[in-house]
Design a protein around this motif. Structure first.
Motif, mmCIF file in Angstrom:
data_model
loop_
_atom_site.group_PDB
_atom_site.id
_atom_site.type_symbol
_atom_site.label_atom_id
_atom_site.label_comp_id
_atom_site.label_asym_id
_atom_site.label_seq_id
_atom_site.Cartn_x
_atom_site.Cartn_y
_atom_site.Cartn_z
ATOM 1 N N LYS A 108 33.201 -9.948 12.545
ATOM 2 C CA LYS A 108 32.118 -9.406 13.387
ATOM 3 C C LYS A 108 32.220 -9.888 14.826
ATOM 4 O O LYS A 108 32.602 -11.036 15.084
ATOM 5 C CB LYS A 108 30.754 -9.837 12.816
ATOM 6 N N HIS A 141 27.820 -7.656 15.194
ATOM 7 C CA HIS A 141 27.007 -8.595 14.407
ATOM 8 C C HIS A 141 25.501 -8.355 14.600
ATOM 9 O O HIS A 141 24.725 -8.424 13.657
ATOM 10 C CB HIS A 141 27.379 -10.029 14.803
ATOM 11 N N ASN A 180 22.695 -5.947 11.012
ATOM 12 C CA ASN A 180 21.363 -6.292 11.541
ATOM 13 C C ASN A 180 20.806 -5.242 12.499
ATOM 14 O O ASN A 180 20.111 -5.580 13.456
ATOM 15 C CB ASN A 180 21.401 -7.662 12.231
ATOM 16 N N GLY A 231 19.216 -14.917 -2.242
ATOM 17 C CA GLY A 231 17.833 -15.063 -1.792
ATOM 18 C C GLY A 231 17.252 -16.437 -2.060
ATOM 19 O O GLY A 231 17.868 -17.462 -1.756
ATOM 20 N N VAL A 234 18.546 -19.933 -4.282
ATOM 21 C CA VAL A 234 19.360 -21.067 -3.833
ATOM 22 C C VAL A 234 18.688 -21.731 -2.637
ATOM 23 O O VAL A 234 17.793 -21.156 -2.020
ATOM 24 C CB VAL A 234 20.788 -20.602 -3.460
ATOM 25 N N SER A 235 19.160 -22.929 -2.297
ATOM 26 C CA SER A 235 18.541 -23.658 -1.192
ATOM 27 C C SER A 235 18.951 -23.031 0.138
ATOM 28 O O SER A 235 20.083 -22.585 0.315
ATOM 29 C CB SER A 235 18.942 -25.129 -1.303
ATOM 30 N N PRO A 279 28.161 -12.838 -1.889
ATOM 31 C CA PRO A 279 27.786 -14.217 -2.209
ATOM 32 C C PRO A 279 28.773 -15.217 -1.604
ATOM 33 O O PRO A 279 29.980 -15.001 -1.651
ATOM 34 C CB PRO A 279 27.853 -14.252 -3.744
ATOM 35 N N LYS A 280 28.222 -16.276 -1.048
ATOM 36 C CA LYS A 280 29.065 -17.357 -0.513
ATOM 37 C C LYS A 280 29.035 -18.528 -1.487
ATOM 38 O O LYS A 280 27.962 -18.940 -1.949
ATOM 39 C CB LYS A 280 28.537 -17.824 0.849
ATOM 40 N N VAL A 282 31.545 -22.319 -2.270
ATOM 41 C CA VAL A 282 32.800 -23.061 -2.120
ATOM 42 C C VAL A 282 33.138 -23.744 -3.448
ATOM 43 O O VAL A 282 33.989 -24.614 -3.492
ATOM 44 C CB VAL A 282 32.708 -24.097 -0.967
ATOM 45 N N ARG A 286 31.450 -21.209 -9.500
ATOM 46 C CA ARG A 286 30.579 -20.147 -8.989
ATOM 47 C C ARG A 286 31.390 -18.952 -8.485
ATOM 48 O O ARG A 286 30.898 -17.821 -8.515
ATOM 49 C CB ARG A 286 29.680 -20.694 -7.888
ATOM 50 N N ASN A 290 30.257 -15.463 -9.864
ATOM 51 C CA ASN A 290 29.794 -14.394 -8.969
ATOM 52 C C ASN A 290 30.668 -13.140 -9.043
ATOM 53 O O ASN A 290 30.222 -12.050 -8.680
ATOM 54 C CB ASN A 290 29.738 -14.913 -7.520
ATOM 55 N N THR A 316 17.181 -14.693 7.588
ATOM 56 C CA THR A 316 17.856 -14.566 8.900
ATOM 57 C C THR A 316 16.894 -13.849 9.832
ATOM 58 O O THR A 316 16.710 -12.632 9.745
ATOM 59 C CB THR A 316 19.178 -13.798 8.740
HETATM 60 N N1 LIG Z 1 25.483 -10.250 9.025
HETATM 61 C C1 LIG Z 1 24.773 -11.343 9.110
HETATM 62 O O1 LIG Z 1 24.021 -11.564 10.075
HETATM 63 C C2 LIG Z 1 24.842 -12.361 8.006
HETATM 64 C C3 LIG Z 1 23.836 -13.331 7.896
HETATM 65 C C4 LIG Z 1 23.924 -14.255 6.855
HETATM 66 C C5 LIG Z 1 24.993 -14.214 5.965
HETATM 67 N N2 LIG Z 1 25.984 -13.266 6.116
HETATM 68 C C6 LIG Z 1 27.149 -13.225 5.183
HETATM 69 O O2 LIG Z 1 26.666 -13.212 3.847
HETATM 70 C C7 LIG Z 1 27.200 -14.333 3.135
HETATM 71 C C8 LIG Z 1 26.225 -14.806 2.074
HETATM 72 O O3 LIG Z 1 24.996 -15.155 2.601
HETATM 73 P P1 LIG Z 1 24.455 -16.637 2.531
HETATM 74 O O4 LIG Z 1 25.615 -17.581 2.629
HETATM 75 O O5 LIG Z 1 23.359 -16.723 3.505
HETATM 76 O O6 LIG Z 1 23.740 -16.709 1.112
HETATM 77 P P2 LIG Z 1 24.095 -16.593 -0.432
HETATM 78 O O7 LIG Z 1 25.474 -16.181 -0.663
HETATM 79 O O8 LIG Z 1 22.989 -15.774 -1.008
HETATM 80 O O9 LIG Z 1 23.870 -18.081 -0.909
HETATM 81 C C9 LIG Z 1 24.798 -19.083 -0.645
HETATM 82 C C10 LIG Z 1 24.302 -20.371 -1.304
HETATM 83 O O10 LIG Z 1 24.194 -20.191 -2.701
HETATM 84 C C11 LIG Z 1 24.970 -21.142 -3.410
HETATM 85 N N3 LIG Z 1 25.526 -20.393 -4.542
HETATM 86 C C12 LIG Z 1 26.504 -19.457 -4.527
HETATM 87 N N4 LIG Z 1 26.709 -18.933 -5.729
HETATM 88 C C13 LIG Z 1 25.836 -19.556 -6.566
HETATM 89 C C14 LIG Z 1 25.563 -19.443 -7.952
HETATM 90 N N5 LIG Z 1 26.222 -18.595 -8.731
HETATM 91 N N6 LIG Z 1 24.586 -20.237 -8.475
HETATM 92 C C15 LIG Z 1 23.890 -21.094 -7.701
HETATM 93 N N7 LIG Z 1 24.104 -21.238 -6.375
HETATM 94 C C16 LIG Z 1 25.071 -20.472 -5.818
HETATM 95 C C17 LIG Z 1 25.982 -21.657 -2.422
HETATM 96 O O11 LIG Z 1 26.289 -23.018 -2.615
HETATM 97 P P3 LIG Z 1 27.809 -23.540 -2.867
HETATM 98 O O12 LIG Z 1 28.672 -23.037 -1.751
HETATM 99 O O13 LIG Z 1 27.635 -25.016 -2.874
HETATM 100 O O14 LIG Z 1 28.186 -22.975 -4.210
HETATM 101 C C18 LIG Z 1 25.233 -21.534 -1.096
HETATM 102 O O15 LIG Z 1 24.406 -22.668 -0.893
HETATM 103 C C19 LIG Z 1 27.485 -15.362 4.239
HETATM 104 O O16 LIG Z 1 28.340 -16.398 3.812
HETATM 105 C C20 LIG Z 1 28.055 -14.444 5.300
HETATM 106 O O17 LIG Z 1 29.405 -14.125 4.984
HETATM 107 C C21 LIG Z 1 25.899 -12.334 7.106
#
Ligand SMILES: NC(=O)c1ccc[n+]([C@@H]2O[C@H](COP(=O)([O-])OP(=O)(O)OC[C@H]3O[C@@H](n4cnc5c(N)ncnc54)[C@H](OP(=O)(O)O)[C@@H]3O)[C@@H](O)[C@H]2O)c1
Length: 343
Positions: A108, A141, A180, A231, A234-235, A279-280, A282, A286, A290, A316
Protein backbone atom coordinates in the motif's frame (compact mmCIF):
# COMPACT_ATOMS: atom_id res chain seq x y z
CA UNK A 1 -15.03 -20.08 30.35
CA UNK A 2 -11.69 -21.66 31.06
CA UNK A 3 -12.91 -25.00 29.72
CA UNK A 4 -13.88 -23.39 26.43
CA UNK A 5 -10.42 -21.91 26.11
CA UNK A 6 -8.86 -25.30 26.67
CA UNK A 7 -11.19 -26.87 24.09
CA UNK A 8 -10.27 -24.18 21.56
CA UNK A 9 -6.57 -24.68 22.29
CA UNK A 10 -6.83 -28.47 21.89
CA UNK A 11 -8.67 -28.11 18.61
CA UNK A 12 -5.90 -25.81 17.41
CA UNK A 13 -3.27 -28.39 18.32
CA UNK A 14 -5.15 -31.17 16.58
CA UNK A 15 -5.41 -29.09 13.46
CA UNK A 16 -1.68 -28.51 13.43
CA UNK A 17 -1.37 -32.17 12.63
CA UNK A 18 -3.74 -31.88 9.69
CA UNK A 19 -2.20 -30.94 6.38
CA UNK A 20 -3.01 -27.36 5.46
CA UNK A 21 -4.32 -26.54 2.03
CA UNK A 22 -4.22 -23.56 -0.28
CA UNK A 23 -7.04 -21.04 -0.22
CA UNK A 24 -9.27 -20.94 -3.30
CA UNK A 25 -8.76 -18.12 -5.76
CA UNK A 26 -11.39 -15.53 -6.64
CA UNK A 27 -11.67 -13.62 -9.92
CA UNK A 28 -10.92 -9.91 -9.91
CA UNK A 29 -12.80 -7.55 -12.22
CA UNK A 30 -9.74 -7.36 -14.48
CA UNK A 31 -9.68 -11.13 -15.08
CA UNK A 32 -6.78 -11.86 -12.72
CA UNK A 33 -7.14 -14.08 -9.67
CA UNK A 34 -6.62 -13.37 -5.98
CA UNK A 35 -6.17 -15.99 -3.22
CA UNK A 36 -9.10 -15.77 -0.79
CA UNK A 37 -6.94 -15.60 2.36
CA UNK A 38 -4.01 -13.29 3.03
CA UNK A 39 -1.38 -13.32 5.75
CA UNK A 40 -1.41 -10.02 7.64
CA UNK A 41 1.98 -8.56 8.49
CA UNK A 42 1.31 -5.41 10.50
CA UNK A 43 3.17 -5.90 13.77
CA UNK A 44 1.34 -3.16 15.67
CA UNK A 45 2.63 -0.11 17.47
CA UNK A 46 3.93 1.03 20.83
CA UNK A 47 4.82 4.45 22.21
CA UNK A 48 7.76 4.69 19.80
CA UNK A 49 5.71 4.05 16.69
CA UNK A 50 5.28 1.06 14.38
CA UNK A 51 6.82 -2.10 15.84
CA UNK A 52 9.40 -3.82 13.71
CA UNK A 53 10.43 -7.44 13.43
CA UNK A 54 13.28 -8.68 15.60
CA UNK A 55 15.61 -11.57 14.78
CA UNK A 56 13.92 -11.96 11.38
CA UNK A 57 10.77 -13.23 13.06
CA UNK A 58 8.57 -11.95 10.28
CA UNK A 59 10.78 -13.38 7.53
CA UNK A 60 10.62 -16.78 9.21
CA UNK A 61 6.86 -16.48 9.63
CA UNK A 62 6.39 -15.76 5.93
CA UNK A 63 8.66 -18.67 5.01
CA UNK A 64 6.54 -20.97 7.22
CA UNK A 65 3.34 -19.56 5.78
CA UNK A 66 4.45 -20.18 2.19
CA UNK A 67 5.49 -23.71 3.09
CA UNK A 68 2.10 -24.34 4.67
CA UNK A 69 0.20 -23.15 1.61
CA UNK A 70 -0.39 -19.42 2.12
CA UNK A 71 -0.25 -17.72 -1.29
CA UNK A 72 -1.15 -14.13 -0.42
CA UNK A 73 0.78 -11.70 1.78
CA UNK A 74 -0.60 -8.31 2.79
CA UNK A 75 1.79 -5.52 3.69
CA UNK A 76 2.16 -1.74 3.39
CA UNK A 77 5.05 0.69 3.13
CA UNK A 78 4.19 1.99 6.60
CA UNK A 79 4.36 -1.46 8.28
CA UNK A 80 8.11 -1.65 7.67
CA UNK A 81 7.80 -5.34 6.89
CA UNK A 82 8.36 -5.24 3.14
CA UNK A 83 12.07 -6.08 3.31
CA UNK A 84 11.60 -9.26 5.36
CA UNK A 85 8.69 -10.35 3.20
CA UNK A 86 10.87 -9.89 0.13
CA UNK A 87 13.64 -11.89 1.79
CA UNK A 88 11.20 -14.71 2.61
CA UNK A 89 9.82 -14.84 -0.92
CA UNK A 90 13.32 -14.84 -2.39
CA UNK A 91 14.32 -17.73 -0.10
CA UNK A 92 11.21 -19.72 -1.00
CA UNK A 93 11.68 -19.14 -4.71
CA UNK A 94 15.35 -20.12 -4.46
CA UNK A 95 14.62 -23.39 -2.66
CA UNK A 96 11.69 -24.29 -4.90
CA UNK A 97 8.87 -23.89 -2.35
CA UNK A 98 7.07 -21.48 -4.69
CA UNK A 99 7.58 -19.60 -7.91
CA UNK A 100 7.23 -15.83 -7.83
CA UNK A 101 4.02 -16.10 -9.83
CA UNK A 102 2.48 -18.39 -7.20
CA UNK A 103 2.59 -15.66 -4.54
CA UNK A 104 0.14 -12.78 -4.52
CA UNK A 105 1.74 -9.72 -2.92
CA UNK A 106 -0.37 -6.77 -1.78
CA UNK A 107 1.22 -3.55 -0.57
CA UNK A 108 0.00 0.00 0.00
CA UNK A 109 0.95 3.57 -0.77
CA UNK A 110 1.47 5.59 2.39
CA UNK A 111 -0.31 8.90 2.99
CA UNK A 112 2.82 11.03 2.75
CA UNK A 113 3.38 9.94 -0.86
CA UNK A 114 0.12 10.96 -2.48
CA UNK A 115 -0.01 12.85 -5.79
CA UNK A 116 0.00 11.40 -9.29
CA UNK A 117 3.62 12.21 -10.04
CA UNK A 118 4.90 10.61 -6.82
CA UNK A 119 3.18 7.23 -6.84
CA UNK A 120 5.63 5.42 -9.12
CA UNK A 121 8.59 6.45 -6.99
CA UNK A 122 6.83 5.24 -3.82
CA UNK A 123 5.99 1.89 -5.40
CA UNK A 124 9.53 1.50 -6.73
CA UNK A 125 10.82 1.96 -3.18
CA UNK A 126 8.49 -0.82 -2.00
CA UNK A 127 9.53 -3.07 -4.90
CA UNK A 128 13.19 -2.51 -4.15
CA UNK A 129 12.68 -3.47 -0.51
CA UNK A 130 10.76 -6.59 -1.56
CA UNK A 131 13.25 -7.44 -4.36
CA UNK A 132 10.32 -7.71 -6.77
CA UNK A 133 9.66 -6.39 -10.31
CA UNK A 134 5.94 -6.00 -9.67
CA UNK A 135 3.31 -6.32 -6.97
CA UNK A 136 0.08 -8.15 -7.56
CA UNK A 137 -1.98 -5.47 -5.87
CA UNK A 138 -1.20 -1.86 -4.98
CA UNK A 139 -3.68 -0.12 -2.70
CA UNK A 140 -4.03 3.51 -1.73
CA UNK A 141 -3.81 3.02 2.04
CA UNK A 142 -6.03 6.02 2.91
CA UNK A 143 -7.79 8.78 0.96
CA UNK A 144 -6.05 11.18 3.37
CA UNK A 145 -2.93 12.92 1.98
CA UNK A 146 -0.32 14.13 4.47
CA UNK A 147 2.90 16.12 4.23
CA UNK A 148 6.16 14.70 5.55
CA UNK A 149 5.53 16.35 8.94
CA UNK A 150 2.03 14.80 8.97
CA UNK A 151 0.29 18.13 8.48
CA UNK A 152 -2.62 17.84 6.05
CA UNK A 153 -1.75 17.98 2.34
CA UNK A 154 -4.36 19.29 -0.06
CA UNK A 155 -4.04 16.53 -2.62
CA UNK A 156 -7.19 14.98 -4.01
CA UNK A 157 -7.21 11.17 -3.82
CA UNK A 158 -8.43 11.19 -7.44
CA UNK A 159 -5.10 12.70 -8.49
CA UNK A 160 -3.31 9.98 -6.52
CA UNK A 161 -5.57 7.36 -8.11
CA UNK A 162 -4.32 8.46 -11.55
CA UNK A 163 -0.84 7.67 -10.27
CA UNK A 164 -1.99 4.16 -9.36
CA UNK A 165 -3.46 3.81 -12.85
CA UNK A 166 -0.08 4.85 -14.25
CA UNK A 167 1.85 2.20 -12.31
CA UNK A 168 -0.61 -0.45 -13.41
CA UNK A 169 -0.17 0.60 -17.05
CA UNK A 170 3.60 0.37 -16.60
CA UNK A 171 3.30 -3.18 -15.24
CA UNK A 172 4.63 -2.30 -11.78
CA UNK A 173 1.31 -3.34 -10.22
CA UNK A 174 -0.91 -6.01 -11.77
CA UNK A 175 -4.03 -4.73 -10.01
CA UNK A 176 -4.84 -1.56 -8.09
CA UNK A 177 -7.35 -0.74 -5.40
CA UNK A 178 -8.40 1.24 -2.34
CA UNK A 179 -8.23 0.89 1.41
CA UNK A 180 -10.23 2.74 4.09
CA UNK A 181 -12.41 4.56 1.53
CA UNK A 182 -16.07 5.16 2.30
CA UNK A 183 -18.90 4.49 -0.11
CA UNK A 184 -19.00 8.00 -1.62
CA UNK A 185 -15.25 7.97 -2.13
CA UNK A 186 -15.32 4.55 -3.80
CA UNK A 187 -18.18 5.71 -6.03
CA UNK A 188 -16.25 8.83 -7.05
CA UNK A 189 -13.16 6.83 -8.00
CA UNK A 190 -15.34 4.47 -10.05
CA UNK A 191 -17.09 7.39 -11.77
CA UNK A 192 -14.13 9.67 -12.42
CA UNK A 193 -11.22 7.24 -12.71
CA UNK A 194 -10.16 5.47 -15.90
CA UNK A 195 -9.58 2.11 -14.21
CA UNK A 196 -12.10 0.56 -11.85
CA UNK A 197 -10.51 -0.45 -8.53
CA UNK A 198 -10.16 -4.24 -8.30
CA UNK A 199 -10.19 -4.37 -4.50
CA UNK A 200 -11.44 -2.45 -1.48
CA UNK A 201 -9.72 -3.26 1.83
CA UNK A 202 -11.71 -2.36 4.94
CA UNK A 203 -11.94 -3.28 8.60
CA UNK A 204 -14.22 -6.32 8.92
CA UNK A 205 -15.10 -8.33 12.02
CA UNK A 206 -18.33 -8.94 13.96
CA UNK A 207 -18.31 -5.47 15.47
CA UNK A 208 -17.97 -3.72 12.15
CA UNK A 209 -20.01 -5.58 9.58
CA UNK A 210 -20.34 -2.68 7.07
CA UNK A 211 -22.88 -4.61 5.02
CA UNK A 212 -24.00 -1.53 3.03
CA UNK A 213 -20.49 -0.75 1.90
CA UNK A 214 -19.75 -4.41 1.21
CA UNK A 215 -22.95 -4.90 -0.80
CA UNK A 216 -22.33 -1.71 -2.79
CA UNK A 217 -18.68 -2.48 -3.58
CA UNK A 218 -19.47 -6.09 -4.47
CA UNK A 219 -22.31 -4.97 -6.75
CA UNK A 220 -19.70 -2.85 -8.54
CA UNK A 221 -17.50 -5.91 -8.98
CA UNK A 222 -14.85 -5.09 -6.36
CA UNK A 223 -13.39 -7.83 -4.19
CA UNK A 224 -13.36 -6.93 -0.50
CA UNK A 225 -10.40 -7.68 1.76
CA UNK A 226 -11.22 -7.60 5.48
CA UNK A 227 -8.59 -6.43 7.95
CA UNK A 228 -8.44 -7.09 11.71
CA UNK A 229 -10.69 -10.11 11.04
CA UNK A 230 -10.35 -11.47 14.58
CA UNK A 231 -11.86 -8.31 16.02
CA UNK A 232 -12.38 -8.37 19.79
CA UNK A 233 -11.40 -12.06 20.03
CA UNK A 234 -7.78 -10.97 20.36
CA UNK A 235 -5.89 -8.31 22.28
CA UNK A 236 -5.80 -4.89 20.54
CA UNK A 237 -2.90 -2.99 22.07
CA UNK A 238 -5.04 -2.04 25.05
CA UNK A 239 -7.96 -0.78 22.92
CA UNK A 240 -11.38 -1.83 24.22
CA UNK A 241 -14.57 -1.71 22.23
CA UNK A 242 -16.67 -4.45 23.81
CA UNK A 243 -17.54 -7.23 21.44
CA UNK A 244 -17.36 -11.02 21.63
CA UNK A 245 -14.35 -12.72 23.19
CA UNK A 246 -12.68 -15.93 22.12
CA UNK A 247 -14.91 -17.84 24.56
CA UNK A 248 -18.16 -16.15 23.62
CA UNK A 249 -20.87 -18.85 24.10
CA UNK A 250 -22.59 -18.18 20.76
CA UNK A 251 -19.32 -18.46 18.86
CA UNK A 252 -18.21 -21.46 20.91
CA UNK A 253 -21.44 -23.27 20.07
CA UNK A 254 -21.00 -22.69 16.35
CA UNK A 255 -17.33 -23.64 16.54
CA UNK A 256 -18.12 -26.88 18.38
CA UNK A 257 -20.65 -27.88 15.72
CA UNK A 258 -17.92 -27.85 13.06
CA UNK A 259 -15.05 -28.95 15.29
CA UNK A 260 -13.36 -25.62 14.69
CA UNK A 261 -12.07 -22.80 16.90
CA UNK A 262 -13.84 -19.48 17.36
CA UNK A 263 -11.15 -17.58 15.37
CA UNK A 264 -11.74 -20.03 12.49
CA UNK A 265 -15.47 -19.37 12.69
CA UNK A 266 -14.89 -15.62 12.29
CA UNK A 267 -12.58 -16.13 9.32
CA UNK A 268 -15.14 -18.45 7.72
CA UNK A 269 -17.90 -15.88 8.39
CA UNK A 270 -15.93 -13.47 6.18
CA UNK A 271 -15.48 -16.10 3.46
CA UNK A 272 -19.24 -16.76 3.46
CA UNK A 273 -19.70 -13.01 2.89
CA UNK A 274 -17.20 -13.15 -0.02
CA UNK A 275 -14.62 -11.15 1.94
CA UNK A 276 -10.93 -12.10 1.99
CA UNK A 277 -9.75 -12.34 5.61
CA UNK A 278 -6.24 -11.06 6.43
CA UNK A 279 -5.39 -12.67 9.77
CA UNK A 280 -1.99 -11.73 11.15
CA UNK A 281 0.00 -14.14 13.26
CA UNK A 282 3.64 -14.88 13.88
CA UNK A 283 2.87 -18.23 15.51
CA UNK A 284 3.19 -21.47 13.58
CA UNK A 285 0.17 -23.18 15.20
CA UNK A 286 -2.04 -20.18 14.39
CA UNK A 287 -0.79 -20.05 10.80
CA UNK A 288 -2.15 -23.57 10.41
CA UNK A 289 -5.33 -22.80 12.30
CA UNK A 290 -6.11 -19.67 10.29
CA UNK A 291 -5.59 -21.43 6.97
CA UNK A 292 -7.81 -24.35 7.90
CA UNK A 293 -11.13 -22.70 7.11
CA UNK A 294 -11.92 -24.09 3.69
CA UNK A 295 -13.37 -27.47 4.68
CA UNK A 296 -16.61 -26.28 6.26
CA UNK A 297 -19.49 -23.84 5.69
CA UNK A 298 -21.63 -21.72 7.97
CA UNK A 299 -25.36 -21.66 7.37
CA UNK A 300 -27.01 -18.35 6.41
CA UNK A 301 -28.58 -18.32 9.89
CA UNK A 302 -25.15 -18.65 11.52
CA UNK A 303 -23.78 -15.87 9.32
CA UNK A 304 -26.69 -13.68 10.44
CA UNK A 305 -26.14 -14.59 14.11
CA UNK A 306 -22.51 -13.49 13.92
CA UNK A 307 -23.42 -10.33 11.98
CA UNK A 308 -25.80 -9.44 14.81
CA UNK A 309 -22.77 -8.55 16.98
CA UNK A 310 -22.44 -5.44 14.80
CA UNK A 311 -21.98 -2.25 16.80
CA UNK A 312 -20.19 -0.28 14.08
CA UNK A 313 -17.08 -0.02 16.27
CA UNK A 314 -13.69 0.30 14.65
CA UNK A 315 -10.26 -0.43 16.05
CA UNK A 316 -8.56 1.48 13.22
CA UNK A 317 -9.93 4.88 13.91
CA UNK A 318 -7.46 7.75 13.31
CA UNK A 319 -9.75 10.52 14.55
CA UNK A 320 -6.71 12.81 14.71
CA UNK A 321 -7.17 13.14 10.95
CA UNK A 322 -10.89 13.79 11.16
CA UNK A 323 -10.65 17.42 10.05
CA UNK A 324 -8.93 16.39 6.86
CA UNK A 325 -11.28 17.06 3.91
CA UNK A 326 -11.00 13.43 2.78
CA UNK A 327 -11.28 11.72 6.17
CA UNK A 328 -13.43 8.66 5.39
CA UNK A 329 -15.14 7.87 8.71
CA UNK A 330 -17.72 9.41 10.99
CA UNK A 331 -16.36 12.25 13.15
CA UNK A 332 -16.37 12.01 16.95
CA UNK A 333 -16.68 14.70 19.62
CA UNK A 334 -13.30 14.22 21.25
CA UNK A 335 -10.78 13.10 18.67
CA UNK A 336 -7.76 11.32 20.06
CA UNK A 337 -4.27 12.76 19.68
CA UNK A 338 -1.92 11.15 17.22
CA UNK A 339 -0.25 8.52 19.47
CA UNK A 340 3.10 9.33 17.90
CA UNK A 341 2.78 13.03 18.68
CA UNK A 342 2.68 14.11 15.07
CA UNK A 343 0.71 17.14 13.91
N1 LIG B 1 -5.70 -1.34 5.43
C1 LIG B 1 -5.51 -1.01 6.68
O1 LIG B 1 -5.59 0.16 7.07
C2 LIG B 1 -5.21 -2.08 7.69
C3 LIG B 1 -5.37 -1.81 9.06
C4 LIG B 1 -5.09 -2.82 9.97
C5 LIG B 1 -4.65 -4.07 9.53
N2 LIG B 1 -4.47 -4.30 8.18
C6 LIG B 1 -3.97 -5.62 7.69
O2 LIG B 1 -4.78 -6.65 8.26
C7 LIG B 1 -3.95 -7.55 9.00
C8 LIG B 1 -4.71 -8.14 10.17
O3 LIG B 1 -5.20 -7.17 11.03
P1 LIG B 1 -4.71 -7.07 12.52
O4 LIG B 1 -3.26 -7.47 12.58
O5 LIG B 1 -5.11 -5.74 13.00
O6 LIG B 1 -5.65 -8.08 13.30
P2 LIG B 1 -5.99 -9.63 13.36
O7 LIG B 1 -5.33 -10.38 12.30
O8 LIG B 1 -7.47 -9.69 13.47
O9 LIG B 1 -5.40 -10.02 14.77
C9 LIG B 1 -4.03 -10.19 14.97
C10 LIG B 1 -3.82 -10.63 16.42
O10 LIG B 1 -4.47 -11.86 16.65
C11 LIG B 1 -3.57 -12.85 17.12
N3 LIG B 1 -4.01 -14.08 16.47
C12 LIG B 1 -3.88 -14.43 15.17
N4 LIG B 1 -4.46 -15.60 14.91
C13 LIG B 1 -4.98 -16.03 16.08
C14 LIG B 1 -5.71 -17.19 16.46
N5 LIG B 1 -6.02 -18.14 15.59
N6 LIG B 1 -6.10 -17.30 17.76
C15 LIG B 1 -5.82 -16.34 18.66
N7 LIG B 1 -5.13 -15.21 18.36
C16 LIG B 1 -4.72 -15.07 17.08
C17 LIG B 1 -2.20 -12.37 16.73
O11 LIG B 1 -1.21 -12.71 17.67
P3 LIG B 1 0.11 -13.57 17.28
O12 LIG B 1 0.79 -12.88 16.14
O13 LIG B 1 0.89 -13.55 18.54
O14 LIG B 1 -0.42 -14.93 16.92
C18 LIG B 1 -2.37 -10.85 16.76
O15 LIG B 1 -2.20 -10.36 18.08
C19 LIG B 1 -2.74 -6.68 9.40
O16 LIG B 1 -1.64 -7.45 9.83
C20 LIG B 1 -2.54 -5.92 8.11
O17 LIG B 1 -1.87 -6.74 7.16
C21 LIG B 1 -4.77 -3.33 7.27
Amino acid sequence: MCVNKIINFKRGLLQMAAAATEAPKWKLNNGLEIPALALGTYLGFDEHGVMTSTNKQLRDTVVSALRLGYRHVDTAAVYQTEAEIGEAIAMCVANGTVRREDVFVTTKLWNTRHGRARVAEALKDSLKKMRLDYVDLYLMHWPVALNEDYSFASIDYLDTWRGLEDVQRRGLARSIGLSNFNRQQVARVIKEGSVKPAVLQIEAHPQIVQQDLVTYAQSEGLIIMGFSPLGSLVSRFGMEAGGPRVDDPTLVEIAAKYNKTTPQVLLRWLIERKIIPIPKTVKQSRLVENLNIFDFHLTPAEVATISAFDSNKRFTFPSFWQNHPHYPFEKIKNPIRDPFGRK
